[in-house]
Enzyme design. Structure first.
Site, PDB file in Angstrom:
ATOM      1  N   GLY A  79      42.643  40.249  34.947  1.00 13.80           N
ATOM      2  CA  GLY A  79      42.914  41.148  33.837  1.00 13.80           C
ATOM      3  C   GLY A  79      43.833  42.107  34.173  1.00 13.80           C
ATOM      4  O   GLY A  79      44.916  41.999  34.929  1.00 13.80           O
ATOM      5  N   SER A  80      43.600  43.180  33.567  1.00 14.52           N
ATOM      6  CA  SER A  80      44.792  44.464  33.676  1.00 14.52           C
ATOM      7  C   SER A  80      45.176  45.025  35.178  1.00 14.52           C
ATOM      8  O   SER A  80      46.193  45.458  35.443  1.00 14.52           O
ATOM      9  CB  SER A  80      44.395  45.566  32.934  1.00 14.52           C
TER      10      SER A  80
END
Length: 481
Positions: free
Chosen positions: A216-217
């Protein structure tokens, strides 16, 4: 000699020749394979007649052999077994060995060439042979804080000394008790093994290194690094639309929970990282191009290659990118991007160490039975993904994440922390994975950490960041920080 006798003599000669060839093949060519075969009960009995070396953490054994007085002279035991199981592994009559017990088996069993002189001396003095000790880099306070933070969830924590690469903590949950797999009771061993087999997820998997996951981020740190190396600055203004239509598709990409990054549709790079704006980083990755993103990913270690610490670490990588639309999704850590928690910690450690990534290692030193040091690990540079200047800018941006953005739960009173949260979508029918990477103190880092919670259901900021705070705080308090 008549013909029948001659044929018999030739046949006997051929059989003796084949027998001699076979004996030499077994004793010379296949000797090492047979000796190291885990089904060789003769070797197994010999190993259990010899005191196996200890696995040591901070001066205390976390795996040791104790005398039994039975046919098998020594029994393997694991004080605080579940706490260190992901690293020690087990040494079992039935199920062989894993972890450090396997990776350092020759030294622990006393068959390592470095112990040859010791074995020779044992032969002449009549002293009982024994194995050497393996001293690990783990910090007990870090390990305990990591396991406490992961209690009740499935996940992993890795902590590194960013200046050397030494692994300060490696925890994986759920866990198990290796002592129960190392008893001398085959029925009890099998019963415990069967109970582990029935559990899901599998407690025997070291999630810190033996599997990889969408980050993810977290991946936005790598995209930020590529941008900064390409001439961007933390205050460079970049596009940050409410919704991004991916190139040459009708597919739209939104921000977390459909939020708006900035009413103007653009924002500074540092602000985009602080609030983890998806549309901004998807567009930024597209603007930088696949080559730049892939080059920076590989520099940080996401190169699709496994390596040993000495435990085998599964590869991390970004996968194939067949279009700009795929590049946009990749740039926010989705699609085919995969990281092990160790690799995530390496990203944080590289930034913390002024842009130099050190090779991770678990074994500090190995010792002979008389405690003399046979070998000491010297820190080695793994790569140099970014310059010192860029590392400083990344630190500034990651400090903003913890001070003002999604990583506030990682704040430590009186200590500046830098970090990045990650919330990775898996499938629509299961909760998201939750991540946090960070380091402290931000101005002079001594610990870098990665926390992974599988299907935590929240965000990296509210699920994983508090665990990271506990781990970093435990280490800093132990160091007098």
């Amino acid at each position: 000699m008549n013909a029948p006798l001659r044929r018999v003599a030739i046949s006997v000669l051929v059989l003796f020749t084949l027998l001699i060839i076979n004996v030499n093949y077994i004793q010379v060519v296949r000797s090492e394979d047979l000796r190291s075969n885990r089904s060789n009960t003769r070797v197994l009995a010999e190993e259990y007649d010899r005191e196996r070396g200890a696995i040591v953490v901070a001066g205390n054994p976390v795996a040791e052999s104790v005398p039994t007085g039975d046919r098998l002279t020594y029994l393997r035991q694991y004080p605080q077994g579940p706490l260190y199981a992901a690293v020690t592994g087990y040494y079992s009559l039935i199920y062989s060995r894993t972890g450090i017990e396997d990776a350092e088996n020759d030294l622990l069993a006393g068959s390592d060439p470095r112990l040859f002189v010791r074995r020779l001396a044992d032969l002449f003095t009549g002293r009982d042979p024994s194995g050497g000790d393996v001293v690990l880099t783990l910090d007990p306070a870090v390990q305990q804080a990591a396991m406490a933070g992961l209690e009740g969830v499935t996940g992993a924590v890795v902590a590194l000394d960013p200046s050397t690469g030494a692994v300060l903590g490696m925890a994986s949950t759920p866990t198990y008790d290796p002592t129960q797999l190392s008893s001398h009771d085959p029925d009890a061993i099998r019963a415990y093994w069967d109970s582990l087999e029935q559990q899901s997820p599998d407690p025997r998997l070291n999630r810190a290194i033996a599997d990889n996951y969408p980050p993810g981020s977290l991946f936005k740190v790598i995209v930020s690094a590529a941008a900064l190396e390409d001439g961007y600055r933390p205050d460079t203004v970049i596009p940050a639309p409410d919704v991004l239509t991916l190139p040459n598709t009708s597919t739209t990409l939104e921000n977390f929970n459909g939020s708006i990054c900035d009413p103007s549709g653009e924002q500074q790079l540092i602000r985009a990282l602080t609030i983890s704006c998806n549309t901004a980083f998807a567009q930024l990755g597209i603007d930088l191009g696949e080559d730049r993103i892939r080059e920076m990913s590989e520099a940080f270690g996401l190169d699709g290659e496994s390596f040993d610490i000495p435990l085998r670490v599964e590869p991390s990588g970004i996968g194939d990118i067949e279009s700009e639309a795929a590049l946009g999704q990749t740039s926010i850590g989705q699609r085919d991007v995969r990281m092990t928690p160790l690799q995530a910690a390496m990203v944080a450690a590289a930034v913390a160490n002024d842009g130099t990534l050190m090779t991770p290692y678990l074994v500090d030193q190995v010792r002979a039975p008389d405690l003399s040091v046979l070998d000491q690990t010297d820190p080695e540079v793994f790569s140099e993904p970014v310059s010192e200047d860029v590392a400083g800018q990344l630190t500034e941006m990651m400090r903003s994440v913890v001070d003002n953005g999604s990583g506030r739960a990682a704040q430590i009173p009186g200590v500046q922390v830098a970090g990045k949260t990650g919330t990775a979508q898996v499938r629509e029918d299961v909760p998201d994975h939750n991540w946090f990477i960070g380091f402290a103190p931000a101005d002079d880092p001594t610990i870098a950490v990665a926390v992974f919670v599988a299907n935590g259901g929240g965000t990296g900021g509210d699920v994983s960041a508090p665990i990271a705070r506990q781990v970093m705080q435990a280490y800093l308090e132990g160091q007098g920080g």
